[in-house]
Design a protein around this motif. Structure first.
Motif, PDB file in Angstrom:
ATOM      1  N   ALA A 143       0.831  -1.206   0.000  1.00 19.87           N
ATOM      2  CA  ALA A 143       0.000   0.000   0.000  1.00 19.87           C
ATOM      3  C   ALA A 143       0.870   1.263   0.000  1.00 19.87           C
ATOM      4  CB  ALA A 143      -0.922  -0.019   1.218  1.00 19.87           C
ATOM      5  N   ALA A 144       1.957   1.238   0.769  1.00 20.45           N
ATOM      6  CA  ALA A 144       2.826   2.409   0.846  1.00 20.45           C
ATOM      7  C   ALA A 144       3.520   2.682  -0.490  1.00 20.45           C
ATOM      8  CB  ALA A 144       3.869   2.207   1.948  1.00 20.45           C
ATOM      9  N   LEU A 145       4.050   1.647  -1.125  1.00 20.57           N
ATOM     10  CA  LEU A 145       4.758   1.838  -2.385  1.00 20.57           C
ATOM     11  C   LEU A 145       3.811   2.271  -3.502  1.00 20.57           C
ATOM     12  CD1 LEU A 145       7.206  -1.199  -2.263  1.00 20.57           C
ATOM     13  CD2 LEU A 145       7.860   1.215  -2.357  1.00 20.57           C
ATOM     14  N   VAL A 146       2.636   1.655  -3.565  1.00 23.88           N
ATOM     15  CA  VAL A 146       1.657   2.046  -4.582  1.00 23.88           C
ATOM     16  C   VAL A 146       1.233   3.501  -4.367  1.00 23.88           C
ATOM     17  CG1 VAL A 146      -0.678   1.646  -5.461  1.00 23.88           C
ATOM     18  CG2 VAL A 146       0.845  -0.290  -5.028  1.00 23.88           C
ATOM     19  N   GLY A 147       1.043   3.893  -3.093  1.00 23.51           N
ATOM     20  CA  GLY A 147       0.691   5.276  -2.789  1.00 23.51           C
ATOM     21  C   GLY A 147       1.782   6.250  -3.212  1.00 23.51           C
ATOM     22  N   GLU A 148       3.042   5.884  -2.967  1.00 20.98           N
ATOM     23  CA  GLU A 148       4.149   6.751  -3.383  1.00 20.98           C
ATOM     24  C   GLU A 148       4.235   6.857  -4.902  1.00 20.98           C
ATOM     25  OE1 GLU A 148       7.991   6.823  -1.306  1.00 20.98           O
ATOM     26  OE2 GLU A 148       7.238   5.106  -0.153  1.00 20.98           O
ATOM     27  N   LEU A 149       4.022   5.751  -5.595  1.00 22.96           N
ATOM     28  CA  LEU A 149       4.019   5.790  -7.060  1.00 22.96           C
ATOM     29  C   LEU A 149       2.939   6.735  -7.579  1.00 22.96           C
ATOM     30  CD1 LEU A 149       4.579   1.993  -7.820  1.00 22.96           C
ATOM     31  CD2 LEU A 149       5.973   3.849  -8.762  1.00 22.96           C
ATOM     32  N   GLN A 150       1.754   6.644  -7.006  1.00 21.19           N
ATOM     33  CA  GLN A 150       0.658   7.521  -7.427  1.00 21.19           C
ATOM     34  C   GLN A 150       0.999   8.986  -7.202  1.00 21.19           C
ATOM     35  OE1 GLN A 150      -2.744   5.471  -5.317  1.00 21.19           O
ATOM     36  NE2 GLN A 150      -3.747   5.910  -7.270  1.00 21.19           N
ATOM     37  N   GLY A 156       4.710  14.889 -10.802  1.00 22.05           N
ATOM     38  CA  GLY A 156       5.564  15.075 -11.970  1.00 22.05           C
ATOM     39  C   GLY A 156       6.709  16.031 -11.736  1.00 22.05           C
ATOM     40  N   ALA A 157       7.271  16.037 -10.522  1.00 22.92           N
ATOM     41  CA  ALA A 157       8.367  16.944 -10.195  1.00 22.92           C
ATOM     42  C   ALA A 157       9.647  16.539 -10.919  1.00 22.92           C
ATOM     43  CB  ALA A 157       8.599  16.947  -8.684  1.00 22.92           C
ATOM     44  N   GLU A 158      10.652  17.394 -10.859  1.00 18.47           N
ATOM     45  CA  GLU A 158      11.917  17.125 -11.532  1.00 18.47           C
ATOM     46  C   GLU A 158      12.484  15.762 -11.115  1.00 18.47           C
ATOM     47  OE1 GLU A 158      16.361  19.138 -12.070  1.00 18.47           O
ATOM     48  OE2 GLU A 158      14.816  20.126 -10.879  1.00 18.47           O
ATOM     49  N   GLY A 159      12.886  14.972 -12.092  1.00 15.31           N
ATOM     50  CA  GLY A 159      13.461  13.660 -11.809  1.00 15.31           C
ATOM     51  C   GLY A 159      12.445  12.587 -11.469  1.00 15.31           C
ATOM     52  N   PHE A 160      11.160  12.870 -11.718  1.00 15.20           N
ATOM     53  CA  PHE A 160      10.129  11.916 -11.287  1.00 15.20           C
ATOM     54  C   PHE A 160      10.229  10.581 -12.012  1.00 15.20           C
ATOM     55  CE2 PHE A 160       8.115  13.143 -15.125  1.00 15.20           C
ATOM     56  CZ  PHE A 160       7.034  12.301 -15.373  1.00 15.20           C
ATOM     57  N   ALA A 161      10.728  10.579 -13.261  1.00 16.84           N
ATOM     58  CA  ALA A 161      10.830   9.309 -13.994  1.00 16.84           C
ATOM     59  C   ALA A 161      11.790   8.353 -13.294  1.00 16.84           C
ATOM     60  CB  ALA A 161      11.299   9.571 -15.425  1.00 16.84           C
ATOM     61  N   THR A 162      12.917   8.881 -12.824  1.00 12.44           N
ATOM     62  CA  THR A 162      13.893   8.053 -12.113  1.00 12.44           C
ATOM     63  C   THR A 162      13.305   7.530 -10.810  1.00 12.44           C
ATOM     64  OG1 THR A 162      15.726   9.309 -13.057  1.00 12.44           O
ATOM     65  CG2 THR A 162      16.200   8.001 -11.094  1.00 12.44           C
ATOM     66  N   VAL A 163      12.577   8.384 -10.111  1.00  7.57           N
ATOM     67  CA  VAL A 163      11.958   7.976  -8.840  1.00  7.57           C
ATOM     68  C   VAL A 163      10.902   6.900  -9.096  1.00  7.57           C
ATOM     69  CG1 VAL A 163      10.609   8.747  -6.849  1.00  7.57           C
ATOM     70  CG2 VAL A 163      12.429  10.202  -7.756  1.00  7.57           C
ATOM     71  N   LEU A 164      10.093   7.074 -10.151  1.00 12.80           N
ATOM     72  CA  LEU A 164       9.077   6.076 -10.477  1.00 12.80           C
ATOM     73  C   LEU A 164       9.723   4.720 -10.765  1.00 12.80           C
ATOM     74  CD1 LEU A 164       6.651   8.075 -12.816  1.00 12.80           C
ATOM     75  CD2 LEU A 164       6.142   7.203 -10.527  1.00 12.80           C
ATOM     76  N   ARG A 165      10.815   4.723 -11.528  1.00 12.07           N
ATOM     77  CA  ARG A 165      11.490   3.456 -11.837  1.00 12.07           C
ATOM     78  C   ARG A 165      12.047   2.804 -10.574  1.00 12.07           C
ATOM     79  NH1 ARG A 165      13.194   6.381 -16.754  1.00 12.07           N
ATOM     80  NH2 ARG A 165      12.210   5.319 -18.550  1.00 12.07           N
ATOM     81  N   ALA A 166      12.567   3.635  -9.671  1.00  8.32           N
ATOM     82  CA  ALA A 166      13.129   3.092  -8.432  1.00  8.32           C
ATOM     83  C   ALA A 166      12.026   2.496  -7.556  1.00  8.32           C
ATOM     84  CB  ALA A 166      13.880   4.183  -7.672  1.00  8.32           C
ATOM     85  N   LEU A 167      10.918   3.198  -7.431  1.00  5.46           N
ATOM     86  CA  LEU A 167       9.806   2.696  -6.613  1.00  5.46           C
ATOM     87  C   LEU A 167       9.218   1.423  -7.209  1.00  5.46           C
ATOM     88  CD1 LEU A 167       8.008   6.076  -5.795  1.00  5.46           C
ATOM     89  CD2 LEU A 167       9.189   4.604  -4.156  1.00  5.46           C
ATOM     90  N   LEU A 168       9.060   1.407  -8.538  1.00  2.80           N
ATOM     91  CA  LEU A 168       8.532   0.203  -9.189  1.00  2.80           C
ATOM     92  C   LEU A 168       9.486  -0.973  -8.989  1.00  2.80           C
ATOM     93  CD1 LEU A 168       6.354  -1.072 -11.021  1.00  2.80           C
ATOM     94  CD2 LEU A 168       7.776  -0.411 -12.978  1.00  2.80           C
ATOM     95  N   HIS A 169      10.783  -0.707  -9.081  1.00  4.19           N
ATOM     96  CA  HIS A 169      11.783  -1.757  -8.866  1.00  4.19           C
ATOM     97  C   HIS A 169      11.630  -2.357  -7.469  1.00  4.19           C
ATOM     98  CE1 HIS A 169      15.573  -3.879  -8.782  1.00  4.19           C
ATOM     99  NE2 HIS A 169      16.019  -3.135  -7.790  1.00  4.19           N
TER     100      HIS A 169
END
Length: 305
Positions: A143-150, A156-169
């Motif tokens: 629940a926490a990781l899915v919430g952070e991804l959302q 959509g802040a700066e560097g969000f693509a890298t953060v999304l990939r890290a959270l999904l990983h």
């Protein structure tokens, strides 16, 4: 996968009569991140479609409430939330009798995994047993990781693509841990195929090609050409990594696709034969019986395999 995304509002050509729809991920422009996340309610009925279909992308569903059944590759998974489910590109799935469904849908293409290529193997393992029951600590971290991804996707802040990939990983790795070890020890992480590629990487790419559901790829020569290796090296690599020959795995893919089409569509046996790359219906029937022990008609009528 080529053609895995389309612009929003693209009208997908209707499949041939009785054939299975293929859904592609909608992104505004080719350079836009091939990743989407949102509640079931945001996507609407398409997120829990009641007809068998495939995707060109990965789908992770985090179900927190509701009743019904999720059917993946003809295996039925009754809802008893919370669940985490994975559907890989090429897999056939649909929903039945859904009521009060709540949760989050995460969609992304294979290209999105460029920071963590080994996650493809973890996702493949999860897709083979696609319904993970979340209990205790697993429920909390999911629940926490899915919430952070959302939240990261929304801002959509700066560097969000890298953060999304890290959270999904992290989500994929933890889900794989919770699912338990694979039935047999896996080889080294998959790599892109091509000259000089390690056998385990070539074998992983070969299996991914077969999972795409394209019968034009279901020959040793076609797969070797697509991966940039010789047919002999492909045979050696696949045998070393899986203990089976490419021909055995290709036959298994052909039979699996035939079963899906017979079970989930109204295509005739002749049409199923054509869509699995077999031009002669009589040969297809002999092939199907040899591999399964029953005829295509008996399989469609529900005779146990």
């Amino acid at each position: 996968m080529r053609g895995a995304t389309v612009p929003p509002g693209t009208v997908t050509p209707s499949p041939a009569e009785g054939a299975m729809p293929v859904h592609r991920l909608e992104v505004p422009r080719p350079n836009v991140l091939p990743f989407k996340i949102g509640a079931f309610q945001v996507y609407g009925p398409e997120a829990y479609a009641d007809f068998p279909h495939r995707h060109t992308f990965y789908e992770i569903v985090h179900v927190t409430a509701g009743s019904g059944t999720h059917v993946v590759e003809r295996e039925r998974h009754p809802l008893a939330p919370p669940h985490l489910g994975v559907v890989a590109p090429g897999q056939v799935h649909h929903w039945e009798g859904v009521s009060g469904l709540e949760g989050t849908v995460i969609l992304f293409t294979e290209h999105f995994l460029l920071d963590h290529l080994a996650d493809r193997e973890l996702l493949r393992r999860l897709a083979e047993r696609p319904w993970l029951r979340l209990e205790g600590a697993a429920q909390e971290w999911a629940a926490a990781l899915v919430g952070e991804l959302q939240e990261e996707f929304r801002r959509g802040a700066e560097g969000f693509a890298t953060v999304l990939r890290a959270l999904l990983h992290i989500l994929v790795v933890r889900a794989a841990r919770s699912a338990g070890p694979p039935a047999r020890e896996e080889g080294p992480p998959a790599r892109e195929a091509g000259p000089g590629a390690r056998p385990a990487g070539v074998a992983a790419e070969f299996v991914r090609l077969l999972a795409g559901g394209d019968p034009a790829r279901w020959s040793v020569r076609a797969c070797a050409d697509a991966l940039g290796v010789s047919a002999g090296y492909l045979a050696e690599a696949v045998k070393a990594a899986t203990g089976r020959t490419p021909g055995q795995l290709i036959r298994e893919a052909r039979v699996g696709e035939a079963k899906r089409l017979l079970a989930c569509t109204d295509l005739t046996v002749r049409q199923v034969a054509a869509r699995t790359g077999v031009g002669d219906p009589a040969y297809f029937c002999r092939f199907f019986r040899r591999e399964t022990g029953i005829s295509p008609g008996e399989f469609r009528r529900g005779v146990p395999v």
